[in-house]
Enzyme design. Structure first.
Site, PDB file in Angstrom:
ATOM      1  N   ARG A 189       0.839  -1.195   0.000  1.00 25.09           N
ATOM      2  CA  ARG A 189       0.000   0.000   0.000  1.00 25.09           C
ATOM      3  C   ARG A 189       0.879   1.251   0.000  1.00 25.09           C
ATOM      4  NH1 ARG A 189      -4.892   2.031  -1.483  1.00 25.09           N
ATOM      5  NH2 ARG A 189      -6.095   2.943   0.225  1.00 25.09           N
ATOM      6  N   THR A 205      -9.403  -0.248 -10.326  1.00 23.13           N
ATOM      7  CA  THR A 205      -8.511  -1.204  -9.683  1.00 23.13           C
ATOM      8  C   THR A 205      -8.471  -2.455 -10.548  1.00 23.13           C
ATOM      9  OG1 THR A 205      -9.055  -0.283  -7.506  1.00 23.13           O
ATOM     10  CG2 THR A 205      -8.210  -2.519  -7.514  1.00 23.13           C
ATOM     11  N   ASP A 223      -7.861   8.192  -0.255  1.00 22.99           N
ATOM     12  CA  ASP A 223      -8.514   7.162   0.547  1.00 22.99           C
ATOM     13  C   ASP A 223      -8.441   7.466   2.037  1.00 22.99           C
ATOM     14  OD1 ASP A 223      -9.685   5.522  -1.270  1.00 22.99           O
ATOM     15  OD2 ASP A 223      -8.123   3.996  -1.277  1.00 22.99           O
ATOM     16  N   SER A 239      -7.969   0.887   2.886  1.00 20.44           N
ATOM     17  CA  SER A 239      -8.330   0.381   1.567  1.00 20.44           C
ATOM     18  C   SER A 239      -9.503  -0.573   1.688  1.00 20.44           C
ATOM     19  CB  SER A 239      -7.138  -0.345   0.943  1.00 20.44           C
ATOM     20  OG  SER A 239      -7.507  -1.036  -0.235  1.00 20.44           O
ATOM     21  N   SER A 240     -10.199  -0.776   0.569  1.00 17.94           N
ATOM     22  CA  SER A 240     -11.256  -1.789   0.506  1.00 17.94           C
ATOM     23  C   SER A 240     -10.846  -3.002  -0.310  1.00 17.94           C
ATOM     24  CB  SER A 240     -12.528  -1.183  -0.099  1.00 17.94           C
ATOM     25  OG  SER A 240     -13.048  -0.181   0.729  1.00 17.94           O
TER      26      SER A 240
END
Length: 570
Positions: free
Chosen positions: A95, A377, A417, A442-443
């Site tokens: 990330r 994404t 985010d 994050s998802s």
């Protein structure tokens, strides 16, 4: 690292499109990715004796070229890895991180109000330190077999020789975003002031040069030296705070996967700062508990309970979760059996609860809502000939990220985010507030589920912003709880609730549920929902099936030879 029990596999692959049929013989490996050229690159690496990690590197390099709107080396990623020899499960965190000079008011206007989301996206202020290459290098050091240099050759050849522009890439350039305002992106995607069209051949010599440097020198070539200098110069020229020190100091992190035994399987996801692992597990266990005392299996009742479980999961997600390197998060409590049993008791079979409140705080102190922006994404799933598995989701966040292009690749806008307002209404600091060096929540929800023999049963994930969690939870539940095949599960219409309105996918079987859901008290929206689910399932008889989401352009690369694991276990 989570350790299970060892197994063996072996065989070769060939590329196909679609899904393996039920009567196919047992197979040894598979690649499912968002673009046929990326799938082919992964298959070629596996055919050459590479591991799932080797294939993942080749896949991501090609996606950087052919799917620049979605992911790339200018962004970040989360990856689960399963070791077929030891049954270890590992989570790799690539990330992005916030620059050291960032301040708490980074996304506030002069008046002290949170910026409009789309105003914050373009330019340098939203660019975090990219993490994908460092993460892949870390994983390759532990699990790679093929030389690092060889893994970038498919992408380099395509960048030099050209690839055919797909309809999705061409369409994304025509969405209502300020895409053509930034150079060199404008010159690359908008020659003669017009966006490129599907069917055109596009080359990217700048990316070929970048990937050649990375192939020859490792990830250091990206984080130090000319490439890093170019990234920093571009970001700072557009208002960002990224520095050379931020780039050089970036580290990928190996974390412990978060796993729970649900529906007879050990289901593993990413830990924080990905909210996906925790929230998917919460939803699945809440659903399992809610269904335990009923024989009602109608599609409407099942969907209603899934959506109510999702409300509860998102209520906790939006309140409590953040980067655990910076904030304390009650992970064990939120996933405890006592807590989830109590929460599941809130799910009525006959009436929606409406907006759920978080479970640990006073109901009036909820800190935030999930963003309703559909991010860009990519996800791919890999199973190799030795039984190793990869579930990897990567992103540059919004379509084409920050709009800043350097060295032939797009830079992310992942800092958006973070929660823009660092404080909640009651003045408490939010766990997902902006902080120097921090990783935004994050998802992304890569999942690997293991069967009772500790073998991969399901490898899956999806793009889709905060909807990712719902997309993935629905399919894991369909496959592991309802016995659906992965293809049927992925093709089924999306049903999502992020603790607000219930959204069902237009022109699918989900739309037919709208009247019934409204009768149960749901406020229903019918809309297009472009998931990008890419999954692999292994059946009890050893047959391996893969499915690429028909809503995008992905493909399946599969094996045709029996694997050793099947002769060992059966």
């Amino acid at each position: 690292m989570i350790r299970l029990r060892p197994r063996l596999l072996c065989a070769s692959l060939l590329l196909v499109f679609g899904t393996a049929e039920a009567d196919d013989p047992p197979q040894s490996g598979m690649v499912v990715a968002a673009h046929p050229l990326a799938t082919q690159a992964g298959v070629d690496i596996l055919d050459a004796g590479g591991t799932a990690i080797d294939a993942a590197i080749a896949i991501q390099a090609v996606l950087t070229l052919v799917e620049p709107q979605s992911s790339g080396i200018g962004g970040g990623a989360f990856m689960l890895h399963y070791d077929g020899a030891t049954t270890d499960m590992q989570a790799y965190d690539g990330r992005e991180t916030a620059p050291a000079a960032i301040e708490a008011d980074h996304f506030l206007t002069e008046a002290g109000a949170p910026m409009d989301f789309l105003d914050a996206v373009p330019g340098g202020q939203a660019v975090g330190v990219p993490g994908t290459l460092r993460m892949l290098e870390l994983a390759h050091e532990e699990h790679g077999e093929r030389p690092w240099k060889t893994l970038f050759q498919p992408a380099i050849r395509l960048a030099e020789g050209g690839f055919e522009v797909t309809p999705r890439l061409a369409e994304m350039l025509r969405i209502d975003l300020p895409l053509e305002a930034f150079e060199p992106m404008a010159g690359y995607f908008f020659p003669d002031a017009e966006p490129i069209s599907a069917g055109m051949t596009l080359t990217n010599p700048a990316l070929a040069d970048t990937l050649t440097e990375v192939a020859n020198q490792g990830a250091d070539a990206f984080y130090e030296g000319p490439i890093a200098n170019s990234i920093v110069t571009r970001v700072q020229a557009h208002g960002g705070k990224l520095t050379r020190e931020d780039m050089a100091d970036y580290r990928a992190v190996e974390r412990t996967p978060i796993c729970r035994f649900i529906a007879g399987h050990s289901i593993c996801g990413m830990p924080l700062p990905s909210s996906g692992g925790m929230t998917v597990l919460q939803i699945l266990r809440l659903l399992e508990i809610a269904n335990a005392d009923t024989e009602e299996t109608s599609e409407l009742t099942w969907t209603h309970r899934l959506l109510e479980a999702s409300r509860l999961g998102f209520a906790d997600r939006n309140e409590y979760l953040g980067d655990t390197d910076f904030v304390d998060v009650p992970v064990d409590t939120l996933l405890s059996e006592d807590y989830l049993t109590g929460r599941a008791g809130l799910i009525s079979p006959t009436q929606s609860m409406g907006k759920a409140t978080p479970g640990l705080n006073d109901p009036d102190t909820a800190m935030s809502d999930a963003k309703l922006i559909n991010h860009s994404t990519s996800h791919f799933s890999v199973l190799d000939a030795a039984g190793n598995a990869v579930s990897m989701t990567s992103s540059i966040e919004m379509p084409f990220g920050s709009r800043l292009m350097v060295g032939g690749f797009m830079l992310n806008n992942q800092l958006t985010d973070f929660r823009f307002d660092p404080e909640a209404a009651d003045g408490r600091p939010h766990p997902n507030r902006v902080q120097p060096g921090k990783r935004p929540l994050s998802s992304m929800s890569p999942v690997i589920a293991l069967d009772s023999d500790d073998q991969p049963r399901l490898i899956i994930g999806s793009p889709g912003g905060t909807r990712i969690i719902g997309y993935v939870a629905q399919r894991v539940a369909d496959v592991l709880m309802r016995g659906k095949g992965v293809e049927a599960a992925i093709e089924a219409g999306n049903r999502v609730n992020r603790n607000s309105r219930t959204q069902v996918e237009a022109d699918t079987d989900a739309q037919a549920l709208a009247p019934g859901l409204e009768g149960l008290g749901h406020e229903v929206e019918i809309e297009s929902m472009t998931s990008g689910l890419h999954g692999i399932e292994r059946l009890p008889d050893g047959v391996i099936r893969g499915a690429a989401d028909p809503r995008r352009e992905g493909s399946v690369g599969r094996s045709t030879s029996p694997s050793l694991i099947d002769s060992v276990n059966h």
